[in-house]
Scaffold this active site. Structure first.
Site, short mmCIF file in Angstrom:
data_model
loop_
_atom_site.label_atom_id
_atom_site.label_comp_id
_atom_site.label_asym_id
_atom_site.label_seq_id
_atom_site.Cartn_x
_atom_site.Cartn_y
_atom_site.Cartn_z
N HIS A 193 47.32 37.11 32.04
CA HIS A 193 47.61 38.14 31.12
C HIS A 193 48.74 38.26 30.25
O HIS A 193 49.72 39.08 30.03
CB HIS A 193 47.72 39.58 32.12
CG HIS A 193 46.38 39.84 32.89
ND1 HIS A 193 45.11 39.62 32.53
CD2 HIS A 193 46.44 40.17 34.05
CE1 HIS A 193 44.33 40.12 33.23
NE2 HIS A 193 44.78 40.39 34.28
N HIS B 88 42.71 47.07 31.80
CA HIS B 88 42.76 46.78 33.21
C HIS B 88 42.69 48.16 33.77
O HIS B 88 43.34 48.13 34.83
CB HIS B 88 43.88 46.03 33.15
CG HIS B 88 43.54 44.98 34.50
ND1 HIS B 88 43.50 45.19 35.74
CD2 HIS B 88 43.99 43.74 34.44
CE1 HIS B 88 43.31 44.45 36.27
NE2 HIS B 88 43.51 43.41 35.58
N GLU C 61 36.77 44.02 33.13
CA GLU C 61 37.66 43.69 31.90
C GLU C 61 36.80 42.99 30.87
O GLU C 61 36.68 41.57 31.40
CB GLU C 61 38.69 42.59 32.70
CG GLU C 61 39.74 43.49 33.74
CD GLU C 61 40.38 42.48 34.67
OE1 GLU C 61 41.02 41.84 34.09
OE2 GLU C 61 40.28 42.63 35.80
C1 GLA Z 1 42.77 39.96 36.70
C2 GLA Z 1 42.83 38.63 37.57
C3 GLA Z 1 43.04 39.12 39.10
C4 GLA Z 1 44.26 39.87 39.27
C5 GLA Z 1 44.45 40.99 38.44
C6 GLA Z 1 45.54 41.61 38.25
O1 GLA Z 1 41.65 40.92 37.22
O2 GLA Z 1 41.52 38.28 37.51
O3 GLA Z 1 43.15 37.98 39.76
O4 GLA Z 1 45.38 38.92 38.83
O5 GLA Z 1 43.95 40.48 36.95
O6 GLA Z 1 46.08 42.02 39.56
#
Ligand code: GLA
Length: 350
Positions: free
Chosen positions: A106, A179, A315
């Protein structure tokens, strides 16, 4: 109707504002300037009770204390993982922050998800709020000064439209997502395992055994626990003895969407107790289904106690690590060209 109020500081000296978009059905979307975060999404259920269907916090500081969860945040410049925190753009290798094992997740700790955004405009007629941020050249390791705008629009059909626009002064990467963790029984209702999910995807991108980066393979969902082509309980298969489920400790996978860049349904989810039905649309090539496998037990909004798998994320995104994987469509963006993308989360009653 749009209202705005100050909700205190983020503990770093910044005042945080909360904007509330309300439509004629009393549906509300609350968005904060810290991380352009969807803090609440309130909707009347079949019994007449208002339910907040996303996880979040009352105070800005908790968002920073729980950075690794990204509750409701606008994530970018590049959502999800980049292997070994390295990417080559126009022949130059850029090193990013390795904030998730050896990988970048991210966009690292300088991601826009935990930065202050500025209110750019409010359109009362459209019930729309635009927030803006400047992500500086190399601040996250990516080249180019990039201006990013996100517009949240709540319409009279209870659809929350999230539209991204970005432009950079150098060739770079753009892959934005939201998210939010949904719980259609209400954010305080606990395990989401009995809620039903349907994904508009025939295939997914399997992960390597460690590090959660796709291998480059595209695998059919047929005969796997990742087959959500028909509605199925989210909890079904979440503990299966299937390599991909073991590697991710549940669902945390990217699914390939067949929308050809046009806005189309990516997922639906339903909670029978509240009758709340989520319709999710995107024009992105993929969607990460993440079932909150890493939510630790802690306090959320209004005294709610959150824990493992109390929310699920949808997402919308490019395939994780697509920038290093020739098999996938990659989110490279040319200088001065406009990146734009739309995702919609619409609530209804069954
Ligand atoms: C995304 C990733 C997960 C986790 C979340 C945040 O969904 O794929 O593995 O890191 O973000 O917690």
């Amino acid at each position: 109707m749009i209202t705005r109020k100050n909700i205190g500081t983020d503990g770093r000296g910044n005042n945080v504002e909360l904007f509330t978009l309300t439509n004629g059905n009393d549906t509300q979307a609350k968005i904060s300037t810290l991380g352009a975060t969807l803090v609440s999404f309130l909707f009347r259920d079949k019994t007449g009770t208002m339910r907040d269907v996303v996880l979040g916090y009352d105070d800005p500081v908790s968002y920073l204390d729980n950075k690794g969860l990204y509750f409701g945040a606008t994530v970018g410049r590049c959502a999800n993982r980049i292997a070994n925190a390295k990417v080559v753009i126009d022949g130059t290798e850029y090193t990013l922050e390795a904030n998730n094992d050896t990988n970048n997740l991210h966009s690292g700790s300088n991601g826009v998800s935990h930065k202050m955004w500025e209110p750019e405009s409010m359109d009362e007629e459209q019930n729309a709020l635009t927030l803006k941020i400047l992500s500086k050249d190399l601040e996250q390791g990516f080249p180019g000064n990039m201006t990013i705008k996100v517009t949240f629009t709540l319409d009279e059909e209870d659809a929350l439209r999230i539209a991204y626009e970005a432009v950079s002064d150098k060739d770079t990467i753009a892959n934005m997502t939201n998210h939010s963790y949904f719980n259609l029984a209400g954010d305080d209702a606990g395990y989401i395992g009995s809620q039903k999910l349907k994904l508009y995807a025939d295939s997914f991108t399997p992960l390597a055994p460690v590090g959660s980066v796709p291998t480059g393979e595209i695998r059919s969902v047929e005969n796997t626990p990742l087959d959500f082509r028909d509605f199925k309980e989210i909890g079904q298969g979440i503990e299966d003895d299937y390599d991909q489920i073991r590697y991710a400790k549940g669902y945390d996978h990217n699914f390939i969407l067949d929308n050809k860049g046009n806005l189309a349904l990516m997922a639906e989810a339903v909670c029978e107790d509240t009758g709340i039905h989520l319709y999710a649309y995107t024009d992105c090539p993929g969607v990460q289904l993440y079932t909150g496998n890493f939510i630790h037990e802690h306090k959320g909004k209004n005294g709610a106690v959150y824990g493992e798998r109390h929310g699920f994320c949808l997402e919308s995104q490019y395939v994780p690590n697509a920038v290093n994987e020739p098999a996938f469509l990659a989110p490279f963006l040319k200088a001065n060209q406009i990146y734009s993308s739309v995702t919609i989360y619409k609530l209804a009653l069954d």
